[in-house]
Design a protein around this motif. Sequence first.
Motif, short mmCIF file in Angstrom:
data_model
loop_
_atom_site.label_atom_id
_atom_site.label_comp_id
_atom_site.label_asym_id
_atom_site.label_seq_id
_atom_site.Cartn_x
_atom_site.Cartn_y
_atom_site.Cartn_z
N PRO A 47 45.58 40.89 16.88
CA PRO A 47 46.11 39.78 17.08
C PRO A 47 46.45 39.21 15.80
CG PRO A 47 44.21 39.27 18.20
CD PRO A 47 43.82 40.41 17.79
N LYS A 48 47.80 38.20 15.54
CA LYS A 48 48.43 38.36 14.62
C LYS A 48 48.26 37.05 14.08
CE LYS A 48 50.30 43.04 13.91
NZ LYS A 48 49.21 43.70 13.27
N THR A 49 48.35 36.36 12.94
CA THR A 49 48.38 35.05 12.57
C THR A 49 49.69 34.56 12.83
OG1 THR A 49 46.80 35.58 10.70
CG2 THR A 49 48.62 33.52 10.27
N GLY A 50 49.64 32.82 13.59
CA GLY A 50 50.57 32.38 14.20
C GLY A 50 50.98 32.79 16.02
N GLN A 51 50.53 33.58 15.98
CA GLN A 51 50.58 33.69 18.27
C GLN A 51 49.91 32.02 18.67
OE1 GLN A 51 48.90 37.90 17.90
NE2 GLN A 51 51.33 38.73 18.22
N SER A 52 50.29 32.88 20.28
CA SER A 52 49.32 31.46 20.67
C SER A 52 48.05 32.17 21.09
CB SER A 52 50.59 30.85 21.47
OG SER A 52 50.89 31.94 22.00
N ARG A 53 47.24 31.72 21.88
CA ARG A 53 46.61 31.80 22.61
C ARG A 53 46.47 32.66 24.10
NH1 ARG A 53 41.64 28.36 22.07
NH2 ARG A 53 41.94 27.17 20.77
N PRO A 74 40.79 21.26 14.89
CA PRO A 74 39.76 22.28 15.77
C PRO A 74 39.60 23.46 15.72
CG PRO A 74 41.12 20.70 16.39
CD PRO A 74 41.27 20.22 15.34
N ILE A 75 38.77 24.30 15.16
CA ILE A 75 38.72 25.73 14.83
C ILE A 75 38.10 26.40 16.35
CG2 ILE A 75 38.26 27.89 13.09
CD1 ILE A 75 40.07 26.04 11.97
N SER A 76 38.53 27.29 16.71
CA SER A 76 37.59 27.80 17.95
C SER A 76 37.87 29.10 17.71
CB SER A 76 38.42 27.28 19.01
OG SER A 76 39.43 27.78 19.16
N GLN A 77 36.99 29.99 18.29
CA GLN A 77 36.53 31.51 18.02
C GLN A 77 36.41 31.86 19.27
OE1 GLN A 77 33.56 32.35 15.97
NE2 GLN A 77 33.53 30.67 14.98
N ASN A 90 46.20 26.00 18.73
CA ASN A 90 46.69 26.67 20.00
C ASN A 90 47.07 28.02 18.89
OD1 ASN A 90 46.14 25.66 22.08
ND2 ASN A 90 47.64 24.13 21.69
N HIS A 91 47.14 28.25 17.22
CA HIS A 91 47.74 29.50 17.10
C HIS A 91 46.80 30.16 16.19
CE1 HIS A 91 51.03 26.66 17.66
NE2 HIS A 91 51.81 27.91 18.15
N VAL A 92 46.60 31.57 16.36
CA VAL A 92 45.52 31.77 15.22
C VAL A 92 45.86 32.06 14.22
CG1 VAL A 92 45.15 34.71 14.67
CG2 VAL A 92 46.13 33.87 17.28
N ILE A 93 44.98 31.75 13.05
CA ILE A 93 44.31 31.87 11.72
C ILE A 93 44.53 32.27 11.44
CG2 ILE A 93 44.65 28.93 11.60
CD1 ILE A 93 41.86 29.62 11.60
N HIS A 94 43.69 33.78 12.07
CA HIS A 94 42.48 34.46 11.30
C HIS A 94 41.72 35.64 12.66
CE1 HIS A 94 41.24 37.15 7.35
NE2 HIS A 94 40.62 36.74 7.82
N THR A 95 42.02 36.60 11.74
CA THR A 95 41.69 37.60 13.00
C THR A 95 40.85 39.02 12.32
OG1 THR A 95 43.39 37.59 14.77
CG2 THR A 95 41.81 39.86 14.28
N VAL A 96 39.23 39.17 12.70
CA VAL A 96 38.08 39.51 11.76
C VAL A 96 37.79 40.42 12.69
CG1 VAL A 96 35.98 39.05 10.88
CG2 VAL A 96 38.13 37.86 10.76
#
Length: 101
Positions: A47-53, A74-77, A90-96
């Motif tokens: 998933p890319k930064t900025g994509q929606s859930r 709120p940060i969720s994983q 509701n948006h991606v901030i990072h993917t690990v």
Amino acid sequence: MNKLMSVAAAASLAITALGTGFAPQAQAEQVKVPVMSQGERGSMALPKTGQSRETVRQRFGDPVSTSGPVGDPPISQWHYDDFVVYFEYNHVIHTVARHAR
């Protein structure tokens, strides 16, 4: 007494060799791997930064597990087998990417 003299002589010789530059030099090769290029992250679809859930769910399916939200903002994983996606609201901030097992 001879043993003690031998040790003292060897130590003296080693100190002299170090001082005159005749001692062998230790060398090591240094390998640098830039952060974020370790492993196979570049070849993974993530998933890319900025994509929606909703976009993440449509492309990658339901997560194996979730945690959060925690904090303000709120940060969720969302946990998948090969990676973890971090959302702010509701948006991606990072993917690990996870380590290969």
